[in-house]
Design a protein around this motif. Structure first.
Motif, mmCIF file in Angstrom:
data_model
loop_
_atom_site.group_PDB
_atom_site.id
_atom_site.type_symbol
_atom_site.label_atom_id
_atom_site.label_comp_id
_atom_site.label_asym_id
_atom_site.label_seq_id
_atom_site.Cartn_x
_atom_site.Cartn_y
_atom_site.Cartn_z
ATOM 1 N N ARG A 282 62.163 -7.451 9.128
ATOM 2 C CA ARG A 282 61.082 -7.339 8.138
ATOM 3 C C ARG A 282 60.107 -6.228 8.512
ATOM 4 O O ARG A 282 59.606 -5.510 7.641
ATOM 5 N N ALA B 38 62.550 -9.295 1.927
ATOM 6 C CA ALA B 38 62.950 -10.690 1.675
ATOM 7 C C ALA B 38 64.373 -10.957 2.148
ATOM 8 O O ALA B 38 64.689 -12.074 2.592
ATOM 9 N N THR C 123 65.002 -12.490 5.730
ATOM 10 C CA THR C 123 64.596 -13.852 6.081
ATOM 11 C C THR C 123 65.773 -14.802 5.938
ATOM 12 O O THR C 123 66.425 -14.855 4.896
#
Length: 176
Positions: A139, A166, A169
């Motif tokens: 990230r 995103a 994750t």
């Protein structure tokens, strides 16, 4: 003519002259983003690294003590806003461990602080290529790329980087 009238006429002429275009002229390039302090950009990167789930796996490799000392020197230099010294410490660490994604990422973040946005983008992409495709470090890579592109006025490219954040994750394991 009164000075205020002169100013108003001058302003009107400037506005109208901007409306005149040449036939076949191309539309302007990307709109520049408002000036954002590099420290704010880095804060955005750090915020993106925090996962919503504290059970997420984050691998922490063993480090060479000399590399760890250089990383700590860099952190101390950043704390006093001496970004040149921070960059130099990380450059020395990269001479020892040139393919370490965490060090490359830290160097990308310092480049962001220095306003070297193209370099920050390049270093973060290299770190991503060498590192894990998931987790907090992933990230940070994509958030750095996003911030560097926003700073360069590349909003559409920044949006594609934002989507990748995103994708880094992965939900943690449920433990009972």
């Amino acid at each position: 003519m009164k000075p205020s009238t002169k100013s108003a006429l001058l302003g009107l002429m400037l506005v109208l002259s901007g409306c005149a275009g040449t036939p076949g002229a191309q539309a302007p390039g990307p709109v520049a983003t408002p000036a954002v302090a590099p420290e704010v950009r880095l804060a955005n990167v750090i915020a993106a690294a925090k996962g919503a789930d504290d059970r997420e796996l984050a691998v922490q490799p063993l480090r060479d003590p000399q590399v760890q000392d250089l990383r700590e020197d860099s952190t101390a230099a950043i704390a006093v806003r001496n970004y040149g010294a921070a960059a130099e410490a990380l450059n020395q660490a990269l001479l020892i461990a040139p393919d370490d994604p965490a060090i490359l990422q830290e160097r990308a973040e310092v480049a962001l602080l220095q306003g070297e946005n193209e370099r920050a983008d390049t270093l973060a992409r290299r770190a991503f290529e060498l590192g894990s495709r998931v987790g907090p470090l992933c990230r940070r890579h994509w958030a750095t790329i996003e911030q560097a592109r926003l700073a360069r006025g590349l909003a559409q490219d920044a949006q594609s980087a934002h989507v990748q954040i995103a994708a880094c994750t992965v939900a943690g394991l449920l433990r009972m």
